[in-house]
Design an enzyme around this catalytic site. Structure first.
Site, PDB file in Angstrom:
ATOM      1  N   GLU A 298      36.596  41.652  47.821  1.00 51.96           N
ATOM      2  CA  GLU A 298      36.784  40.391  46.770  1.00 51.96           C
ATOM      3  C   GLU A 298      36.610  39.669  47.871  1.00 51.96           C
ATOM      4  O   GLU A 298      36.227  39.358  48.596  1.00 51.96           O
ATOM      5  CB  GLU A 298      37.824  39.873  45.396  1.00 51.96           C
ATOM      6  CG  GLU A 298      37.507  40.994  44.642  1.00 51.96           C
ATOM      7  CD  GLU A 298      39.061  40.284  43.727  1.00 51.96           C
ATOM      8  OE1 GLU A 298      38.731  39.207  43.373  1.00 51.96           O
ATOM      9  OE2 GLU A 298      39.508  41.295  42.935  1.00 51.96           O
TER      10      GLU A 298
ATOM     11  N   ARG B 259      44.006  41.203  29.364  1.00 56.81           N
ATOM     12  CA  ARG B 259      44.618  40.872  31.085  1.00 56.81           C
ATOM     13  C   ARG B 259      45.434  40.757  31.282  1.00 56.81           C
ATOM     14  O   ARG B 259      46.463  41.386  32.000  1.00 56.81           O
ATOM     15  CB  ARG B 259      43.080  40.457  31.650  1.00 56.81           C
ATOM     16  CG  ARG B 259      43.594  40.503  33.084  1.00 56.81           C
ATOM     17  CD  ARG B 259      42.197  40.313  33.738  1.00 56.81           C
ATOM     18  NE  ARG B 259      41.971  38.189  33.737  1.00 56.81           N
ATOM     19  CZ  ARG B 259      41.254  38.067  33.955  1.00 56.81           C
ATOM     20  NH1 ARG B 259      40.559  38.651  34.772  1.00 56.81           N
ATOM     21  NH2 ARG B 259      41.172  36.558  34.061  1.00 56.81           N
TER      22      ARG B 259
ATOM     23  N   LYS C  14      45.871  39.400  37.727  1.00 53.93           N
ATOM     24  CA  LYS C  14      46.199  38.548  38.254  1.00 53.93           C
ATOM     25  C   LYS C  14      47.571  37.115  38.606  1.00 53.93           C
ATOM     26  O   LYS C  14      47.878  36.168  37.331  1.00 53.93           O
ATOM     27  CB  LYS C  14      45.254  36.974  36.957  1.00 53.93           C
ATOM     28  CG  LYS C  14      44.211  36.369  37.565  1.00 53.93           C
ATOM     29  CD  LYS C  14      43.691  35.843  36.306  1.00 53.93           C
ATOM     30  CE  LYS C  14      42.689  34.645  36.849  1.00 53.93           C
ATOM     31  NZ  LYS C  14      41.723  34.611  38.700  1.00 53.93           N
TER      32      LYS C  14
HETATM   33  C1  COI Z   1      39.279  31.678  37.936  1.00 54.76           C
HETATM   34  O1  COI Z   1      37.665  31.619  38.003  1.00 54.76           O
HETATM   35  O2  COI Z   1      39.509  31.305  36.607  1.00 54.76           O
HETATM   36  C2  COI Z   1      40.638  32.135  38.835  1.00 54.76           C
HETATM   37  O3  COI Z   1      41.820  32.269  38.066  1.00 54.76           O
HETATM   38  C3  COI Z   1      40.236  31.739  39.914  1.00 54.76           C
HETATM   39  C4  COI Z   1      40.897  30.534  39.933  1.00 54.76           C
HETATM   40  C5  COI Z   1      41.657  29.942  42.128  1.00 54.76           C
HETATM   41  C6  COI Z   1      40.144  29.118  40.205  1.00 54.76           C
END
Ligand code: COI
Length: 413
Positions: free
Chosen positions: A295, A157, A259
């Site tokens: 989401e 990813r 991400k």
């Molecule tokens: C995760 O769930 O790992 C994320 O990247 C979300 C983050 C806002 C804690």
């Protein structure tokens, strides 16, 4: 006279103790240093000033506590600390650091003590947000061994996200090697079985200087870790969401499907407003029709109706969550009919259950969703049957409590 000699000895011994404890990375608690101070005071105090019986009380209690502290330090555990873990940063010992060369390849990664890094003020990440992050977890099993959950999915990813925002990325092998090294170097921070996990946060950022809008000429790949418990303050209890009408998380053709760090800054305002009103978080709608579920700020969403479990399809605006993908497979293997499609906000009215998935949140049941002032409730004030079933199946696998028939876990030792 005896007293001034004693005081100077005391100060120097105590100074030496503090220096030693800080070089141990603050593994000895501040309260322990008071206990040691007591011990030294007793040791150096002229006997004529202190009778036998008072000596006993002066030393016995602090000594017992000190031994207990040392013991937990050596066992690298502290039940009190593990029990109060939430999802906040606990600084650990080491971070992994690797810089790209000018040709965009990464090499010579190393473990460094956790701490601040230097960045050029004109670096691409600080000026234009050219950066990605990942999130994965390591779990400690009862037998002490360590499990990673699908780390190669995070590596892939990150590679896909890097391509979208014009960055080079570490190879899957480099990513996995870096994750393993960082976890093992910080092994003492992995909570005991059943007490939480070690959250692993890889970052890939444009560190090279830019002024005009161009990709950086140099990149940093970094990993730090922190022991974590539950993400939401509700713990494992159902969360309460509000559907956001004004703010959107992503737009078609944008970066919602990767991400990138900016995706998360852009939801802070809506999240803040929701929290001020007492909600746990925000559920976003698509930005075109303002009608389809997207989401929650930090996780994917699933809607359960009878035997059908639906989740928004990943068509560019939805993050392809690794927990999302795993839950789809687990639910399918249990005979549920899983659909990745457009899920209308109206379906929330008819749903039996709603839950969220993510690395940080794992599987989080939703207790209520408020939309246009109407509050819909799920799970009869508890955790819905399907959410509970999927949560238990997934976490048993992640923690190594059941055989891993999916081949998703990677054992470290
Ligand atoms: C995760 O769930 O790992 C994320 O990247 C979300 C983050 C806002 C804690």
């Amino acid at each position: 006279m005896a007293r001034s000699v004693m005081l100077s000895k005391l100060c120097s011994s105590y100074g030496a103790f503090l220096a030693a404890s800080s070089s141990l990375g603050s593994r000895i608690s501040f309260s322990s240093s008071y206990k040691v101070l007591f011990l030294y005071t007793w040791y150096l105090w002229p006997t004529e000033l202190c009778g036998e019986s008072s000596q006993f009380f002066f030393v016995a209690f602090p000594f017992l506590f000190l031994v207990k502290d040392m013991q937990s330090m050596l066992q690298q555990e502290s039940s009190g600390d593990w029990d109060s873990l939430g999802f906040g940063l606990v600084e650990t010992d080491f971070m992994y650091f690797m810089r790209s060369s000018s040709d965009g390849t990464f090499s010579k990664g190393e473990l460094l003590p956790f701490g601040p890094i230097q960045l050029n003020p004109s670096s691409a990440v600080l000026n234009y947000g050219q950066g990605l992050f990942e999130g994965l977890k390591a779990y400690r099993k009862e037998d002490g061994s360590i499990l990673l959950f699908r780390p190669e999915e995070n590596a892939l990813r990150m590679i896909a996200g890097a391509e979208r925002i014009c960055m080079p990325a570490p190879t899957v092998e480099q990513f996995l090697d870096a994750v393993k090294q960082t976890v093992l170097a910080n092994k003492r921070w992995i909570p005991p079985a059943g007490k939480g996990s070690l959250y692993i946060r890889p970052l890939l950022v444009g560190s090279g200087p830019v002024l005009s809008l161009v990709p950086a000429s140099e990149y940093i790949f970094l990993i730090y870790v922190a022991p974590v418990g539950n993400y939401f303050k509700e713990g494992l209890a159902p969360i309460n969401l509000i559907v956001e009408e004004g703010y959107h998380r992503a737009t078609p053709g944008g970066t919602g499907g990767i991400k990138t760090i900016g995706n998360y800054a852009s939801v802070l305002k809506a999240q803040k407003i929701a929290k001020e009103k007492g909600y746990s978080d925000v559920l976003y709608l698509d930005s075109v029709h303002k009608k389809y579920l997207e989401e929650v700020s930090s996780c994917n969403v699933f809607v359960v109706k009878g035997n059908a479990i639906s989740t928004p399809a990943t068509k560019g605006t939805i993050l392809p969550g690794i927990t999302r993908k795993s839950i789809i497979d687990v639910a399918t293997s249990k005979g549920y009919q899983v659909e990745e499609r457009l899920v209308s906000v109206e379906e929330l009215l008819e749903a039996d259950e709603v839950f969220c998935t993510g690395t940080a949140v794992v599987v989080s049941p939703v207790g209520s969703i408020t939309y246009l002032g109407k509050r819909m409730e799920y799970g009869n004030n508890g955790v819905g049957v399907v959410s509970q079933e999927l949560y238990s199946s997934l976490t048993s696998l992640q923690m190594g409590l059941v055989p891993d028939n999916m081949g998703w876990t990677m054992q470290l030792q």
